[in-house]
Motif scaffolding. Sequence first.
Motif, mmCIF file in Angstrom:
data_model
loop_
_atom_site.group_PDB
_atom_site.id
_atom_site.type_symbol
_atom_site.label_atom_id
_atom_site.label_comp_id
_atom_site.label_asym_id
_atom_site.label_seq_id
_atom_site.Cartn_x
_atom_site.Cartn_y
_atom_site.Cartn_z
ATOM 1 N N PHE A 168 0.940 -0.938 0.168
ATOM 2 C CA PHE A 168 -0.043 -0.213 -0.159
ATOM 3 C C PHE A 168 1.034 1.197 -0.001
ATOM 4 O O PHE A 168 0.950 1.830 1.025
ATOM 5 C CB PHE A 168 -0.873 -0.076 1.328
ATOM 6 C CG PHE A 168 -2.133 -1.067 1.178
ATOM 7 C CD1 PHE A 168 -3.123 -1.219 0.679
ATOM 8 C CD2 PHE A 168 -1.545 -2.510 1.802
ATOM 9 C CE1 PHE A 168 -4.039 -1.976 0.436
ATOM 10 C CE2 PHE A 168 -2.490 -3.420 1.622
ATOM 11 C CZ PHE A 168 -3.762 -3.316 1.129
ATOM 12 N N ALA A 301 -1.841 -8.143 2.063
ATOM 13 C CA ALA A 301 -1.943 -6.947 3.123
ATOM 14 C C ALA A 301 -1.503 -7.703 4.389
ATOM 15 O O ALA A 301 -1.745 -9.121 4.819
ATOM 16 C CB ALA A 301 -3.255 -6.452 3.227
ATOM 17 N N VAL A 303 -2.789 -7.410 7.357
ATOM 18 C CA VAL A 303 -3.937 -7.511 8.011
ATOM 19 C C VAL A 303 -4.988 -8.404 7.513
ATOM 20 O O VAL A 303 -5.902 -8.780 8.107
ATOM 21 C CB VAL A 303 -4.783 -6.318 8.332
ATOM 22 C CG1 VAL A 303 -3.914 -5.287 9.556
ATOM 23 C CG2 VAL A 303 -5.276 -5.577 7.083
HETATM 24 O O1 LIG Z 1 -0.239 -4.150 5.030
HETATM 25 C C1 LIG Z 1 -0.183 -3.424 5.812
HETATM 26 C C2 LIG Z 1 -1.086 -2.123 6.069
HETATM 27 C C3 LIG Z 1 -2.652 -2.758 5.705
HETATM 28 C C4 LIG Z 1 -3.503 -1.630 6.260
HETATM 29 O O2 LIG Z 1 -3.044 -0.473 6.521
HETATM 30 O O3 LIG Z 1 -4.813 -1.643 6.192
#
Ligand SMILES: O=CCCC(=O)O
Length: 501
Positions: A168, A301, A303
């Motif tokens: 990101f 990601a 999360v």
């Molecule tokens: O991968 C890390 C960041 C993802 C997020 O900010 O939701």
Amino acid sequence: MSMAAKQELPFKLNDPDLFHSESFVHGKWVKSKSGKFFEVVDPGTGKTWAECPTNDASDVDEAVKSCHECFEGYRKISPRTRAQMLFKWDSLIREHREDLATLLVYETGKPRAEAYGELDYSTGFTWWFAGEAERIQGTVFTPSAPDRRVFTIKQPLGVAAALVPWNFPIAMVLRKAGAALAAGCTMVVKPSPETPITCLALAYLADKAGFPKGALNVLTTDLEKTPDLSEALCRHPLIKKVTFTGSTRVGKLVAKLCSDGLKKCTLELGGNCPFLIFDDANIDQAMDQLFALKWRHAGQACVTANRVYVQSGIFNKFLDRWNAKSKKLVVGHGADKTTTMGPVTTPRGVEKALSLVEDAKAKGAKVLMGGNKISNNNGYFFEPTVITGITQEMDVAKEEIFAPICTFIQFDSEQEAVKAANDTSMGLASYCFTKNVDRIWRLFENLEAGMIGLNTGNSSAAESPFGGMKESGYGKESGKDVAVSEYMVTKTGTLTVEGLV
Ligand SMILES: O=CCCC(=O)O
């Protein structure tokens, strides 16, 4: 104009001035001392579309000194002026939404709809931190000694360094730089080798927004020189704070380097996030939230859901529906309007995905869907993959997957599910779906993670503190007060007042 700027880009920008491929130091576009360049590749075709300077340790001092010189003035600018610059930056980023989305697609491979999603998430940070800049406050109180008064003020730490990931790239730069600039710090950003162009575009817009020269410098580099450049940043005496988002392995190295200079650091590290679905969950809700969370950016990601635990009463039903829905994913180039899942961003990502599948199969897991590399136009594509029969011995259960691989595990009791969910060295996010309100609260307290989604998938937002526990790191980014405080020192004043008592 840089070498790459002369090349034909594979897309058109509404504002061609947004494209920069040289590093940005003290308001100027600069090459590296070595004069070397590295290639920026479209993950959807494997083709090079830009070249950026390969900076190394020898380029660090100049960039940091520029930030330090700027800091001496920037720290004294009023919070309202800092807020106004952040608001202007925010407006310019919003105005360039289409072009920034295009750059994101060609750097990361993500589908255009997801690129818009990242931009909307990202401008949350500029907007939020513009507000935060004016709300930095100290305290005043009467201590135990009656003739004294104690007060605290918060002051910016100085020059910060940001080591930013590729998944990101706009959101992560703005989450870090937004907080730093609001606090009155200046920053050197080292973007990932995969995603330097969006970062340079943000620096260009920050300059246009009125930030002084040296407030936000960008040093690009390739994979090989990343450790050298990062170490030089962490060790530079004028760097007072390092913020890193990436793997736990590298996070530990960053923490060691920072400990030598006793530098403050924020570490947003790997996730191995469990997603628990109970028999009494709203299945449609759980399905939709998991679908959006798991397949977002082809599973890349921190999360994302790594391990999905489904209670035995709904396990088969849930899995059948999940597979039917996932088979409809259209894997392709992010710029293609029909694409709903893009490539993974690096060739290493494809190799890692393959090895996770092979390891799981060898240890007895069952691949229900996918599991293979896709040969498509030389891009880095991997099939959306669903695996069951997972055990804790498998790499896919122990490691952060970071690929479009979804693993399902059946459970019977809440106690068993919580024990399994917490059986990891990491603790970034956890998710649970149930309509039992008592259970919701128990899970909120018992799951070991910095962020818990309760009948909610991705919950990242500028206003919510973001950060993990255990080996997922420490420190908070985003959220009220906490994120900006990471870039500040609290100073305590004690005044003895004659004649008070
Ligand atoms: O991968 C890390 C960041 C993802 C997020 O900010 O939701």
